[in-house]
Design a protein around this motif. Structure first.
Motif, PDB file in Angstrom:
ATOM      1  N   UNK A  44       0.482  -0.789  -0.409  1.00 22.76           N
ATOM      2  CA  UNK A  44      -0.109  -0.010   0.119  1.00 22.76           C
ATOM      3  C   UNK A  44       0.814   1.338  -0.131  1.00 22.76           C
ATOM      4  N   UNK A  45       0.144   2.837   0.300  1.00 17.16           N
ATOM      5  CA  UNK A  45       1.548   3.094   0.755  1.00 17.16           C
ATOM      6  C   UNK A  45       1.207   3.624   1.477  1.00 17.16           C
ATOM      7  N   UNK A  46       2.397   5.051   2.079  1.00 17.05           N
ATOM      8  CA  UNK A  46       2.246   5.879   3.428  1.00 17.05           C
ATOM      9  C   UNK A  46       0.624   6.578   3.840  1.00 17.05           C
ATOM     10  N   UNK A  47       0.139   7.123   2.633  1.00 21.03           N
ATOM     11  CA  UNK A  47      -1.129   7.966   3.043  1.00 21.03           C
ATOM     12  C   UNK A  47      -1.943   7.018   3.719  1.00 21.03           C
ATOM     13  N   UNK A  48      -2.496   5.124   3.076  1.00 19.59           N
ATOM     14  CA  UNK A  48      -2.615   4.601   3.760  1.00 19.59           C
ATOM     15  C   UNK A  48      -2.290   4.275   4.864  1.00 19.59           C
ATOM     16  N   UNK A  49      -1.493   4.329   5.234  1.00 19.05           N
ATOM     17  CA  UNK A  49      -0.714   4.102   7.070  1.00 19.05           C
ATOM     18  C   UNK A  49      -1.317   5.032   7.347  1.00 19.05           C
ATOM     19  N   UNK A  50      -1.027   6.233   7.600  1.00 16.86           N
ATOM     20  CA  UNK A  50      -1.514   7.234   7.975  1.00 16.86           C
ATOM     21  C   UNK A  50      -3.771   7.387   8.290  1.00 16.86           C
ATOM     22  N   UNK A  51      -4.133   7.496   7.645  1.00 13.60           N
ATOM     23  CA  UNK A  51      -5.103   7.265   7.627  1.00 13.60           C
ATOM     24  C   UNK A  51      -5.859   5.881   8.347  1.00 13.60           C
ATOM     25  N   UNK A  52      -4.998   4.652   8.977  1.00  9.76           N
ATOM     26  CA  UNK A  52      -5.880   4.055   9.364  1.00  9.76           C
ATOM     27  C   UNK A  52      -5.041   3.989  10.491  1.00  9.76           C
ATOM     28  N   UNK A  53      -4.305   4.237  10.636  1.00 11.90           N
ATOM     29  CA  UNK A  53      -3.633   4.478  12.460  1.00 11.90           C
ATOM     30  C   UNK A  53      -2.484   5.419  13.008  1.00 11.90           C
ATOM     31  N   UNK A  54      -2.856   7.051  11.944  1.00 13.53           N
ATOM     32  CA  UNK A  54      -2.820   8.334  12.489  1.00 13.53           C
ATOM     33  C   UNK A  54      -1.760   8.594  11.953  1.00 13.53           C
ATOM     34  N   UNK A  55      -0.372   7.486  12.763  1.00 12.90           N
ATOM     35  CA  UNK A  55       0.964   8.440  13.448  1.00 12.90           C
ATOM     36  C   UNK A  55       1.760   6.818  13.151  1.00 12.90           C
ATOM     37  N   UNK A  56       2.977   7.015  13.698  1.00  8.48           N
ATOM     38  CA  UNK A  56       3.748   5.534  13.620  1.00  8.48           C
ATOM     39  C   UNK A  56       3.653   5.219  14.862  1.00  8.48           C
ATOM     40  N   UNK A  57       3.282   6.405  15.140  1.00  6.51           N
ATOM     41  CA  UNK A  57       3.097   5.518  17.164  1.00  6.51           C
ATOM     42  C   UNK A  57       1.922   4.792  17.427  1.00  6.51           C
ATOM     43  N   UNK A  58       1.208   5.382  17.439  1.00  8.66           N
ATOM     44  CA  UNK A  58      -0.202   4.935  17.016  1.00  8.66           C
ATOM     45  C   UNK A  58      -0.123   3.428  16.177  1.00  8.66           C
TER      46      UNK A  58
END
Length: 210
Positions: A44-58
């Motif tokens: 997938x892409x980084x945008x989807x990662x932040x979309x689902x989880x908000x941040x690297x820490x989350x």
């Protein structure tokens, strides 16, 4: 001409990100893991990662929640009712130690979280609500053993579980340094078997009424 519709699978995408992140965090810790590499592994892409989880820490917190949840789900499958106390305690200990052996990534995640002084576990309501079924199972075995005159009756179940857990945890989490310093490879079946037998005898020697 109508374009074919792309089938969306948000739950599948979220799960792929979670599993990819678990591998990356287990290997490099929170700070060593790279978001772009997680996204690439999850296809997938980084945008989807932040979309689902908000941040690297989350995302790291979600990985911890998933890992602890998987452990608790597996523990719930353990059924030791009706088994004699000594055999039941032996099976329980081996169950915990085998889980650590088969899931070294859990131990690496826990080790990394200890470096952060449990900051992300403390911030997770879900993890704090995950009460290990093994502790309740262990308490029941201790009670049955004490009533049968086999076990001492002054054993704290939670503290005993911490001790039992540590015996299996150490040889997995420190496998590489133990091999480098002492030349003992506890990933080998014979070496691990020796430790399992020794640790089982140590536990039972403490428990058994004199």
């Amino acid at each position: 001409m109508n374009q074919p519709k792309i089938k969306r699978d948000p739950e599948g995408t979220r799960r792929r990100i979670l599993l990819a992140a678990a591998d990356e965090f287990a290997a490099g810790g929170l700070f060593g893991a790279r978001v772009d590499q997680i996204a690439r592994r999850a296809e997938t892409n980084e945008r989807m990662l932040y979309y689902y989880f908000g941040s690297k820490e989350q995302l790291f917190t979600a990985v911890l929640e998933h890992a602890f949840g998987a452990l608790v789900d597996t523990e719930r499958s353990l059924d030791l009712d009706g088994i004699a106390p000594v055999e039941a305690m032996t099976r329980l200990a081996h169950f915990v130690w085998d889980y650590y052996r088969d899931h070294p990534e859990l131990l690496r995640l826990i080790n990394n979280e200890n470096l952060h002084e449990a900051r992300y576990i403390k911030g997770s309501t879900r993890i704090r609500e995950l009460i290990s079924p093994v502790v309740a199972t262990l308490a029941g075995i201790l009670e049955r053993g004490a009533k049968a005159g086999l076990f001492r009756n002054d054993v704290d179940p939670l503290k005993f579980y911490v001790t039992l857990s540590g015996l299996g945890y150490y040889i997995v989490s420190n496998r590489f340094t133990l091999e480098a310093t002492f030349g003992l490879d506890f990933s080998q079946a014979d070496q691990r078997g020796d430790m399992v037998r020794m640790n089982t005898e140590l536990l039972l020697a403490y428990l058994m009424r004199k």
